[in-house]
Design a protein around this motif. Structure first.
Motif, PDB file in Angstrom:
ATOM      1  N   ASP A 211       0.861  -1.186   0.000  1.00 14.26           N
ATOM      2  CA  ASP A 211       0.000   0.000   0.000  1.00 14.26           C
ATOM      3  C   ASP A 211       0.894   1.233   0.000  1.00 14.26           C
ATOM      4  OD1 ASP A 211      -2.886  -1.032   0.565  1.00 14.26           O
ATOM      5  OD2 ASP A 211      -1.630  -2.096   2.020  1.00 14.26           O
ATOM      6  N   ARG A 213       0.616   5.434   0.637  1.00 14.44           N
ATOM      7  CA  ARG A 213      -0.170   6.611   1.018  1.00 14.44           C
ATOM      8  C   ARG A 213       0.666   7.848   0.722  1.00 14.44           C
ATOM      9  NH1 ARG A 213      -4.727   8.099   5.373  1.00 14.44           N
ATOM     10  NH2 ARG A 213      -5.786   6.743   3.913  1.00 14.44           N
ATOM     11  N   ASP A 235      -8.095  -4.167   2.684  1.00 21.60           N
ATOM     12  CA  ASP A 235      -8.013  -2.827   3.267  1.00 21.60           C
ATOM     13  C   ASP A 235      -7.055  -2.875   4.452  1.00 21.60           C
ATOM     14  OD1 ASP A 235      -8.472  -0.379   4.675  1.00 21.60           O
ATOM     15  OD2 ASP A 235     -10.412  -0.211   3.696  1.00 21.60           O
ATOM     16  N   TRP A 236      -5.953  -2.125   4.360  1.00 17.64           N
ATOM     17  CA  TRP A 236      -4.933  -2.176   5.405  1.00 17.64           C
ATOM     18  C   TRP A 236      -5.473  -1.755   6.759  1.00 17.64           C
ATOM     19  CZ3 TRP A 236      -3.954   2.311   7.956  1.00 17.64           C
ATOM     20  CH2 TRP A 236      -4.213   3.521   7.307  1.00 17.64           C
ATOM     21  N   ARG A 237      -6.566  -0.961   6.783  1.00 21.91           N
ATOM     22  CA  ARG A 237      -7.114  -0.493   8.064  1.00 21.91           C
ATOM     23  C   ARG A 237      -7.660  -1.636   8.903  1.00 21.91           C
ATOM     24  NH1 ARG A 237     -10.767   4.079   5.335  1.00 21.91           N
ATOM     25  NH2 ARG A 237     -10.894   2.362   3.839  1.00 21.91           N
ATOM     26  N   GLY A 243      -1.853   1.985  11.434  1.00 28.92           N
ATOM     27  CA  GLY A 243      -0.895   2.274  10.373  1.00 28.92           C
ATOM     28  C   GLY A 243       0.551   2.107  10.781  1.00 28.92           C
ATOM     29  N   GLN A 273      -3.739  10.553  -0.684  1.00 21.43           N
ATOM     30  CA  GLN A 273      -4.137   9.550  -1.670  1.00 21.43           C
ATOM     31  C   GLN A 273      -3.692   8.158  -1.253  1.00 21.43           C
ATOM     32  OE1 GLN A 273      -2.621  10.710  -5.516  1.00 21.43           O
ATOM     33  NE2 GLN A 273      -3.932  12.526  -5.629  1.00 21.43           N
ATOM     34  N   ASP A 274      -4.505   7.177  -1.652  1.00 19.83           N
ATOM     35  CA  ASP A 274      -4.161   5.773  -1.454  1.00 19.83           C
ATOM     36  C   ASP A 274      -3.964   5.111  -2.806  1.00 19.83           C
ATOM     37  OD1 ASP A 274      -4.172   5.516   1.388  1.00 19.83           O
ATOM     38  OD2 ASP A 274      -6.351   5.632   1.361  1.00 19.83           O
ATOM     39  N   TRP A 275      -2.847   4.416  -2.933  1.00 23.94           N
ATOM     40  CA  TRP A 275      -2.499   3.638  -4.105  1.00 23.94           C
ATOM     41  C   TRP A 275      -2.052   2.253  -3.635  1.00 23.94           C
ATOM     42  CZ3 TRP A 275      -1.545   6.081  -9.188  1.00 23.94           C
ATOM     43  CH2 TRP A 275      -1.785   7.463  -9.194  1.00 23.94           C
ATOM     44  N   SER A 288      -8.521   9.620  -3.491  1.00 25.86           N
ATOM     45  CA  SER A 288      -7.866  10.879  -3.132  1.00 25.86           C
ATOM     46  C   SER A 288      -8.785  11.622  -2.180  1.00 25.86           C
ATOM     47  CB  SER A 288      -7.613  11.712  -4.397  1.00 25.86           C
ATOM     48  OG  SER A 288      -6.937  12.915  -4.092  1.00 25.86           O
ATOM     49  N   TRP A 294      -2.974  11.986   7.887  1.00 22.93           N
ATOM     50  CA  TRP A 294      -1.562  11.721   7.608  1.00 22.93           C
ATOM     51  C   TRP A 294      -0.673  11.863   8.841  1.00 22.93           C
ATOM     52  CZ3 TRP A 294       0.745  16.275   8.912  1.00 22.93           C
ATOM     53  CH2 TRP A 294       0.007  17.458   8.737  1.00 22.93           C
TER      54      TRP A 294
END
Length: 317
Positions: A211, A213, A235-237, A243, A273-275, A288, A294
């Motif tokens: 992931d 960010r 989903d990393w969450r 995090g 943004q998440d990619w 986005s 952050w």
């Protein structure tokens, strides 16, 4: 009451205790920049008054002192600036949230129309509101030639079943509320029929190894990476809600400019943004968020806070 105007200050729209707002405000204050908060909150947390069509710079104030500016940079960290619950009934909580958002947006709009002062906004409310919509984000990314997962919005179980038959897929909520599946979950046969209730965003699951960010501020980008193991939740969450697995990296080649292009095309100057990166190293755009989080990321207080604070100052130029 007439207040003596100062030449310049940063006005932050945020609820009491919002950590990003407080971190940036602390840095600005140490650098000699005057900071005030716009918070339509409870009187016990501080007074807030506003007079439309006044001759001086309107003064919404919270934790920021009793004064006004000739020139503002307004940072819209949050429009919902009151999270108080006036009682146990959900409608009272919703009243606080909706009224505070209307008051905050109205004061910012009034400040921007006031001919007596100069105002820069990070970012404009109408652009930020539209940019929250993930379907628009995907449309913009696609028009820019940026790869994003194959996507389908449908309430037709047959369409959903056909999408699933073509390969692994996820169901994703769009409103921030509990949707067909909270946050993001893999689509399976048990969820297919549930799309009858309301259209749902389905996306092809990327076979991701990491992931990414990003924090975008104008032409500056900071990147963090979180490596994935096999067979983890998409989903990393879910796997890492704090995090803690992220570490700061240089953005992969070309990714920073793609991120900047998306933010610019959405009419903004900043976003989170998440990619994801697939096994070949190709980045895939996910979303986005104009007001994304952050501060929890490694080194954020050292590198991201000053970058963001300087972005607010330079917005006046």
């Amino acid at each position: 009451m007439k207040r003596a105007a100062l030449s310049y200050g940063v006005l932050i729209a945020a609820p009491v205790g919002e950590p990003h707002a407080d971190a940036v405000a602390e840095w600005l204050t140490k650098k000699g920049v005057r900071v005030a908060y716009l918070c339509a909150g409870n009187f016990m947390h501080g007074s807030m008054s506003f007079t439309p069509a006044c001759d001086y710079g309107p003064l919404p104030h919270e934790r920021g002192g009793d004064w006004g500016f000739d020139e503002y940079t307004i940072w819209v960290r949050r429009l919902v600036t009151n999270r108080e619950n006036l009682g146990s009934a959900p409608n009272l909580r919703d009243l606080c949230r909706s009224e505070s958002a209307s008051i905050t947006a109205g004061i910012i709009a009034a400040l921007m129309r006031n001919p007596k002062i100069r105002v820069s906004c990070v970012d404009k409310i109408d652009c930020a509101y539209l940019a929250e919509h993930k379907l628009l984000q995907l449309e913009v990314a696609g028009r820019l030639g940026i790869s994003f997962p194959q996507s389908l919005v449908t309430n037709d179980p047959d369409e959903a079943r056909g999408f699933l038959d073509e390969g692994p897929a996820v169901a994703k909520g769009l409103s921030g509320n509990i949707a067909i599946s909270p946050i993001v979950s893999r689509l399976d046969a048990d969820l297919v029929d549930a799309v009858r209730a309301i259209p749902v965003l389905l996306q092809r699951e990327v076979d991701a190894v990491a992931d990414i960010r990003l924090l975008v501020c104008g032409a500056d980008v900071i990147a963090w990476r979180r490596d994935r193991s096999t067979d983890v939740h998409p989903d990393w969450r879910r796997e890492d809600p704090d995090g803690k697995g992220f570490f700061q990296v240089d953005p992969p080649a070309g990714l920073a400019q793609s991120a900047i292009n998306v933010v610019s095309a959405l009419g903004l100057s900043t976003a989170v943004q998440d990619w994801v990166l697939d096994r070949s190293g190709q980045p895939w755009f996910l979303e986005s968020n104009p007001q994304g989080a952050w501060l929890f990321l490694p080194n954020a207080r050292r590198v991201a806070v000053p970058m963001f604070a300087n972005h607010l100052i330079y917005a006046r130029e």
